[in-house]
Design an enzyme around this catalytic site. Structure first.
Site, PDB file in Angstrom:
ATOM      1  N   HIS A   1      -8.365   7.990   3.746  1.00  0.00           N
ATOM      2  CA  HIS A   1      -7.757   9.239   4.249  1.00  0.00           C
ATOM      3  C   HIS A   1      -8.536  10.411   3.817  1.00  0.00           C
ATOM      4  CE1 HIS A   1      -7.368   8.283  -0.253  1.00  0.00           C
ATOM      5  NE2 HIS A   1      -7.708   9.422  -0.573  1.00  0.00           N
TER       6      HIS A   1
ATOM      7  N   HIS B   1      -3.794  -0.082   8.325  1.00  0.00           N
ATOM      8  CA  HIS B   1      -4.238  -0.133   7.106  1.00  0.00           C
ATOM      9  C   HIS B   1      -5.727  -0.433   7.005  1.00  0.00           C
ATOM     10  CE1 HIS B   1      -4.539  -0.372   2.687  1.00  0.00           C
ATOM     11  NE2 HIS B   1      -5.136  -1.683   3.048  1.00  0.00           N
TER      12      HIS B   1
ATOM     13  N   CYS C   1       0.808  -1.238   0.083  1.00  0.00           N
ATOM     14  CA  CYS C   1       0.042  -0.186   0.012  1.00  0.00           C
ATOM     15  C   CYS C   1       0.956   1.200   0.016  1.00  0.00           C
ATOM     16  CB  CYS C   1      -0.932  -0.028   1.081  1.00  0.00           C
ATOM     17  SG  CYS C   1      -1.624   1.374   1.771  1.00  0.00           S
TER      18      CYS C   1
ATOM     19  N   CYS D   1       0.750   3.020   3.328  1.00  0.00           N
ATOM     20  CA  CYS D   1       1.527   2.428   4.445  1.00  0.00           C
ATOM     21  C   CYS D   1       2.975   2.705   4.260  1.00  0.00           C
ATOM     22  CB  CYS D   1       1.108   1.049   4.436  1.00  0.00           C
ATOM     23  SG  CYS D   1      -0.430   0.582   5.167  1.00  0.00           S
TER      24      CYS D   1
END
Ligand code: 5GP
Ligand code: ZN
Length: 117
Positions: free
Chosen positions: A100, A48, A6, A9
């Protein structure tokens, strides 16, 4: 839990550089690389979570911490008026599958049905 494939991440882990604006045990925030407002920050949980669909009783503390972090950042940077956006799913405009919240400020913003596709 982080996801090794990711993008966000990797940004949280420092494997990909970013312009940090805020960090605590739960939250990392950095400047959007392609800003669409004079101030455009991204606030992400340090775990995550793919998207808003996956917020639940076990992880919602991260979301609360993100909103605290946004309020603190606004106070520190004296940002009086701002917009918080979460895009959930491809049609809504989500392009990175790590939860986000966009914090945008510094421009007079429109509102209403004409701001949608
Ligand atoms: P979404 O479209 O998923 O709501 O928002 C993703 C945001 O991440 C976009 O505004 C995009 O500009 C930003 N973004 C994508 N890749 C990177 C990156 O590598 N670094 C930073 N700082 N922002 C990124
Ligand atoms: Zn992730």
């Amino acid at each position: 839990m982080m996801d090794k494939d990711c993008l966000f991440c990797k940004i949280i882990a420092g494997e990909i550089p970013s312009a940090k604006v805020y960090e605590d045990d739960y939250v990392y925030a950095f400047k959007d690389v392609n800003p669409i407002a004079p101030t455009h920050y991204l606030f992400v949980p340090k775990t995550h979570i793919c998207c808003a669909k996956k917020i639940n009783a076990e992880n919602s503390q991260y979301v609360a911490k993100i909103f605290e972090a946004i309020a603190k950042t606004a106070e520190t940077e004296k940002i009086d008026s701002y917009r918080i956006i979460n895009n959930c799913g491809e049609e809504a405009g989500q392009s990175v599958m790590h939860l986000h919240f966009h914090m945008m400020a510094g421009v007079k913003m429109g509102w209403g049905k004409h701001s949608l596709g």
